[in-house]
Write an enzyme that holds these catalytic residues in place. Structure first.
Site, PDB file in Angstrom:
ATOM      1  N   GLU A 236       1.858  38.954 -25.792  1.00 26.72           N
ATOM      2  CA  GLU A 236       0.350  38.409 -25.553  1.00 26.72           C
ATOM      3  C   GLU A 236       0.259  37.399 -24.204  1.00 26.72           C
ATOM      4  O   GLU A 236      -0.719  37.431 -23.546  1.00 26.72           O
ATOM      5  CB  GLU A 236      -0.079  37.875 -26.802  1.00 26.72           C
ATOM      6  CG  GLU A 236      -0.698  38.930 -27.851  1.00 26.72           C
ATOM      7  CD  GLU A 236      -0.360  38.204 -29.123  1.00 26.72           C
ATOM      8  OE1 GLU A 236       0.715  38.037 -29.347  1.00 26.72           O
ATOM      9  OE2 GLU A 236      -1.134  38.252 -30.009  1.00 26.72           O
TER      10      GLU A 236
ATOM     11  N   ASP B 179       1.779  39.496 -31.702  1.00 26.25           N
ATOM     12  CA  ASP B 179       1.997  38.800 -32.984  1.00 26.25           C
ATOM     13  C   ASP B 179       1.782  39.646 -34.088  1.00 26.25           C
ATOM     14  O   ASP B 179       0.892  40.742 -34.147  1.00 26.25           O
ATOM     15  CB  ASP B 179       1.097  37.556 -33.058  1.00 26.25           C
ATOM     16  CG  ASP B 179       1.454  36.740 -32.010  1.00 26.25           C
ATOM     17  OD1 ASP B 179       2.576  36.558 -31.712  1.00 26.25           O
ATOM     18  OD2 ASP B 179       0.316  36.111 -31.856  1.00 26.25           O
TER      19      ASP B 179
ATOM     20  N   ASP C  31       0.147  39.749 -37.134  1.00 32.81           N
ATOM     21  CA  ASP C  31      -0.939  39.327 -38.107  1.00 32.81           C
ATOM     22  C   ASP C  31      -2.026  40.477 -37.669  1.00 32.81           C
ATOM     23  O   ASP C  31      -2.012  41.393 -36.608  1.00 32.81           O
ATOM     24  CB  ASP C  31      -1.384  37.891 -37.704  1.00 32.81           C
ATOM     25  CG  ASP C  31      -1.695  37.616 -36.337  1.00 32.81           C
ATOM     26  OD1 ASP C  31      -1.934  38.401 -35.422  1.00 32.81           O
ATOM     27  OD2 ASP C  31      -2.197  36.385 -36.164  1.00 32.81           O
TER      28      ASP C  31
ATOM     29  N   TYR D  15       6.394  31.424 -36.195  1.00 32.67           N
ATOM     30  CA  TYR D  15       4.974  31.498 -35.628  1.00 32.67           C
ATOM     31  C   TYR D  15       4.062  30.628 -36.582  1.00 32.67           C
ATOM     32  O   TYR D  15       4.177  30.547 -37.833  1.00 32.67           O
ATOM     33  CB  TYR D  15       4.691  33.085 -36.376  1.00 32.67           C
ATOM     34  CG  TYR D  15       3.163  33.695 -35.742  1.00 32.67           C
ATOM     35  CD1 TYR D  15       3.064  33.573 -34.443  1.00 32.67           C
ATOM     36  CD2 TYR D  15       2.361  34.089 -36.768  1.00 32.67           C
ATOM     37  CE1 TYR D  15       1.700  33.903 -34.006  1.00 32.67           C
ATOM     38  CE2 TYR D  15       1.186  34.367 -36.131  1.00 32.67           C
ATOM     39  CZ  TYR D  15       0.917  34.394 -35.028  1.00 32.67           C
ATOM     40  OH  TYR D  15      -0.478  34.916 -34.638  1.00 32.67           O
TER      41      TYR D  15
ATOM     42  N   HIS E 174       4.791  36.611 -43.140  1.00 31.28           N
ATOM     43  CA  HIS E 174       5.085  35.716 -42.386  1.00 31.28           C
ATOM     44  C   HIS E 174       6.184  34.489 -43.203  1.00 31.28           C
ATOM     45  O   HIS E 174       5.810  34.569 -44.387  1.00 31.28           O
ATOM     46  CB  HIS E 174       4.053  34.824 -41.579  1.00 31.28           C
ATOM     47  CG  HIS E 174       3.263  35.508 -40.846  1.00 31.28           C
ATOM     48  ND1 HIS E 174       1.901  35.406 -40.414  1.00 31.28           N
ATOM     49  CD2 HIS E 174       3.509  36.699 -39.998  1.00 31.28           C
ATOM     50  CE1 HIS E 174       1.492  36.264 -39.392  1.00 31.28           C
ATOM     51  NE2 HIS E 174       2.511  37.065 -39.430  1.00 31.28           N
TER      52      HIS E 174
END
Length: 942
Positions: free
Chosen positions: A18, A104, A106, A334, A381
């Site tokens: 990203e 990421d 998520d 993270y 996570h």
């Protein structure tokens, strides 16, 4: 497959992350066969306005960016500022044999990966690469163990995005029509604003109660030492067996909650103290209990935000910005996580450091595990912890400033989570005596001793209440036994008043939202940022204060969109979205029911798997029929004495009586006035101030009437032009206008003053070369101007008194290129927890600001020099530091590459020009890195 230099022979692999910062770090861990590039956040999204929607879409689809009539199909567009980056990614993909999507892990990261697939349309093998920390081992393991794209996570994120678009784009226009233009509503931001407003309503309705009590200092009669003090301080607990009332015993109206408590007023408290002057006291009882405190769980997103606020003075947004940098540079795992779980590797690393730093006595026999408290947490996570299989101590990282402080906080918390409990004893001593009037009194004192500090050696959690006692605080009491005599060295009478409930801080609002299960913890920082930016909330110190505007907005939403800002409804909506993520409910039937109402579609609520049958309604119908909304009513609030506060299009004001009636009064209200401070007395004072136009007389030169009035930017004088004077077009005539000097006021300014003010700028004269010198009043004060050369004047009065000779004298002096002599600080706040340097408030060119000598941060609306607290000052500096860097590096790097292309001969001139343009485009794209990466997260929930 392993990322070694041999991969170059196996083909070229494109890895997309990203952010450029993350790309740079990851590139260092991969071999030459890998090209790592950033998407710079989302490469496409729902359109920001109708202009971005393709021409083939019309009507509601064009307005919303979602086709609600065809299964809520979203219209995605590549943003104009991302087109160059998309082209770059496509060009890199043409030369690649494999594609790794490393966004990421998520919901939003999964959605970004999906959008990349949809736009790039790769014809090579695609792998989803996931990791929770950016370390060499983690990155190589992620390359070697890719997975498939998780479409369920994508669907869940897209449902959230569509829901938030429908909510915001349908409800916001209602606010524009009924309250004020350019306002916004959002699924979580509106509920967060309501929480802050409700707390202020409680403060407004609050009535203080006065209560008194007695505090005694009792001596044992023997010499004391550190382990056995000679005296103790105890508070009066009971009189004749009846408990003495404390603050917690009164309700918000100042009334006792129970009749079984004794309310002492000042007279009775002083009489009792007098009756106890010659009383013999003795220990009635000693109760000792073992004390044990277990370590706090490792950080997740919200607890990190709360602790960084308490300990470092960081706002939620600043915390996440600093944490993002730590993650991207490989220092922590993270930072958007709901989990308190630590991997086996992390537990081993933490336990190793416990032994190394504190000794084996502080290490429990078994590793500690922590149960997640967050409903529907994304347990894939870990908790937020130092990265790697061996934790670097803060000193080993080489970090400085905010990043060092936040890393140290995370490191300490993680290590402490694997340490032994703190143990000790808590003791309560009750002291009895009989007053001269026969009443039995009992005083009580509590103490705590810690015999083994355990994890408290490494970390002690902060508290939102500044008066709260921290876990490592000991209170030692004398070693006394039942029946031991004590002498009253002093008995004092203390008066108290109950306080209204404290306003939310960023930390306590985050905690409240999480406890109510509203929204997702990873988005709270952006939500708080939104309500601050929209002017719904402002800060006084660290407290979040609702504006009068937010009262009007919440009033409208509560009366006409009650369910949309209902706390339980919003929490259940979050449950539904999580059920869609787990595959237990379907997105389209759920969206149909939310938007069109009960019975929408063919499947119905039951088929959509939404459970309790009536908690969703039809948004479309709610926003269509607005006839019942009285705009004046939702923006009006009674103050008292027939005074009403109203929120108008140009700000809040109070009035009494009907407009245009003889007894009508009106006055503006300062926008930074806290609503609970608008009392009837203050309202009367504001109404009593001179208002309206002050007629000063007629200008003898023009015959125009001259008036003075108070405007949005302060008091000023102006002329009234005759009727028929054109106000628009090329022949328009503007009235002469001038602001009052700081030394002037509306009720004392005269016609002569006004005419002199409107005569500015004044021609002082000409220099030897015939250049005109004028005296003018500007944004930064009075000054002289000669051509393009300007010089400051000492006072506004000089504008009318300075002579040509004095002006020439000023111009004969060398111009001050540097700064003027530093002004003394307006206020000292103490030592900054990050830089360790003294923080002061100074008066600057753009108003007051806080500084530690390295970083300057301007005070915001709602901050004042008189009321700013040290914590608020530290927070402003932390936010400024978090914003500042990164951009400069991104600007300069590509620009240096362009000149290298000038080396070839004349033939390549055209190519060189093209190369420059390309480099410029790349530079522009990179400029937006920090902003866009953050924005991609902030856009998740408004």
């Amino acid at each position: 497959m392993s990322p070694t230099s041999d991969t170059a022979h196996g083909g070229r692999r494109l890895v997309i992350v990203e952010s450029p910062a993350k790309a740079k770090t990851i590139k260092g861990y991969l071999g030459p066969g890998y090209v790592v590039e950033a998407s710079v956040g989302h490469i496409r999204d729902l359109p920001n306005g109708a202009a971005e929607v393709p021409e083939k879409y019309t009507g509601e689809v064009r307005r919303l960016g979602v086709d609600v009539e065809h299964d809520f199909q979203p219209i995605y567009v590549v943003n104009a500022d991302k087109k160059a980056q998309v082209k770059k990614l496509k060009d890199l993909l043409k030369d690649s044999d494999e594609l790794f999507l490393a966004t990421d892990e998520d919901r939003e990261g999964e959605a970004i990966a999906w959008h990349l697939l949809e736009v790039l349309k790769p014809k090579v093998p695609v792998h989803r690469m996931v990791f929770h920390e950016i370390t060499k081992d983690a990155i190589r393991s992620a390359v070697a163990n890719p997975r498939e794209l998780n479409q369920r996570m994508v669907d869940a994120q897209e449902t959230r995005r569509i829901l938030d678009r429908l909510y915001g784009y349908e409800v916001s226009p209602v606010l524009w029509k009924k309250v004020m233009p350019r306002l916004s509503a959002g699924r979580v931001q509106s509920v967060a604003t309501r929480l802050v407003v409700e707390r202020e309503r409680e403060r407004i309705a609050f009535r203080s109660a006065e209560y008194w009590d007695l505090t005694g200092t009792f001596g044992t009669g023997r010499a004391g030492d550190a382990s056995d003090p000679s005296s103790l301080v105890a508070r009066l607990a009971t009189v004749d067996g009846k408990r003495v009332a404390q603050g917690r015993d009164f309700d918000s109206l100042g009334q006792l909650k129970s009749a079984n408590t004794l309310h002492l007023d000042e007279t009775n408290a002083r009489a009792l103290a007098t009756a106890l002057e010659n009383t013999n006291f003795a220990v009635r009882s000693v109760e000792s209990k073992p004390y044990r405190r277990s370590p706090y769980a490792p950080f997740r997103t919200t607890t990190l935000q709360q602790e960084a606020s308490r300990k470092l003075g960081f706002g939620a947004k600043a915390t996440m910005q600093v944490a993002q940098k730590l993650y991207e540079n490989g220092f922590i795992t993270y930072m958007r996580t709901d989990s308190t779980t630590l991997s086996d590797t992390a537990v081993a690393a933490a336990r190793a450091q416990v032994t190394q730093l504190y000794g084996a006595d502080y290490l429990p026999a078994q590793p500690r595990t922590y149960a997640g408290k967050v409903k529907n947490a994304q347990e894939a996570h870990e908790a937020i912890r130092p990265s790697g299989d061996r934790f670097r101590t803060p000193a080993e990282t080489g970090l400085t400033g905010d990043q060092f402080k936040l890393y140290e906080l995370i490191w300490k918390r993680t290590v402490a989570s694997q340490m032994k409990d703190a143990t000790g004893n808590s003791v309560t001593v009750k002291i009895a005596g009989t007053a001269a009037d026969g009443r039995d009194v009992e005083f009580s004192a509590s103490g705590k001793t810690i015999t083994f500090h355990g994890f408290l050696k490494a970390y002690v959690e902060g508290a939102d209440d500044p008066n709260a006692e921290l876990d490592d605080r000991e209170r030692r009491l004398p070693q006394v036994g039942e029946g031991d005599p004590l002498s009253a060295e002093e008995i004092s009478v203390d008066g108290h008043a109950t306080k209204p409930p404290a306003r939310y801080t960023e930390a306590s609002l985050v905690k409240e939202l999480e406890e109510r299960e509203i929204g997702r913890p990873s988005t709270y920082a952006s939500i708080i940022g939104t309500i601050l930016d929209r002017g719904y909330v402002f800060k006084k110190g660290t407290a979040l204060v609702p504006s009068f505007l937010s009262f009007a907005v919440v009033n409208l939403l509560e009366k006409h969109f009650g369910r949309l800002v209902d706390y339980d409804f919003t929490a259940r909506m979050e449950d539904d979205l999580d059920r869609i993520a787990r595959g237990e409910a379907q997105a389209v039937p759920w969206l149909k029911r939310f938007y069109f109402g009960e019975g929408a579609g063919t499947g119905g609520a039951a088929d959509a798997g939404n459970g309790d049958g009536d908690h969703l309604g039809g948004l479309k119908e709610l926003v269509t029929d607005l006839g019942a909304i009285d705009a004046r009513e939702v923006s009006s609030f009674p103050v008292g004495n027939d005074i009403v506060l109203r929120v108008g299009r140009y700000g809040p004001y109070i009035e009494r009586g009907e407009k245009d009636s003889e007894n009508h009064q009106r006055a503006d209200v300062p926008e930074d006035l806290a609503p609970d401070e608008l009392t009837v007395d203050l309202a009367e004072e504001l109404l009593a101030k001179p208002s309206g136009d002050f007629e000063l007389g007629t200008d003898p030169a023009t015959g125009h009437q001259i008036i003075a009035r108070d405007g949005r930017y302060g008091p000023y004088v102006t002329e009234v032009l005759p009727e028929g004077t054109p106000k628009t077009g090329k022949n328009a005539v503007k009235p002469r206008t001038a602001s009052l000097f700081k030394s002037m006021s509306l009720d004392t300014v005269t016609l002569d003053d006004a005419l002199k003010l409107m005569s500015l700028p004044r021609v002082v004269g000409k220099d030897a070369e015939g250049v005109e010198i004028t005296a003018q009043n500007g944004r930064y004060g009075p000054y002289l101007k000669k051509g393009t050369d300007s010089r400051s004047l000492q006072s506004e009065d000089q504008l009318f008194t300075i002579t040509l000779q004095e002006a020439l004298e000023i111009y004969s002096q060398p111009k001050q290129r540097g700064r003027a002599a530093a002004k003394p600080p307006l206020k000292e706040l103490g030592e900054d927890p990050v830089s360790g340097k003294p923080v002061v408030v100074k008066d600057g060119r753009f108003g007051p600001y806080v500084t530690d000598g390295e970083t300057n941060a301007t005070l915001r609306s709602g901050d004042s020099v008189e009321e700013i607290t040290p914590e608020r000052g530290y927070e402003l500096l932390a936010e400024k530091r978090a914003k500042a860097p990164a951009k400069k590096t991104a600007k300069k790097a590509p620009a240096k590459k362009a000149p290298a292309k000038k080396a070839p001969a004349k033939k390549t001139a055209a190519k060189t020009t093209a190369a420059k343009k390309t480099a410029a485009k790349k530079t522009t794209a990179k400029k937006t890195v920090a902003k866009k990466t953050t924005a991609s997260k902030a856009a998740a929930e408004d």
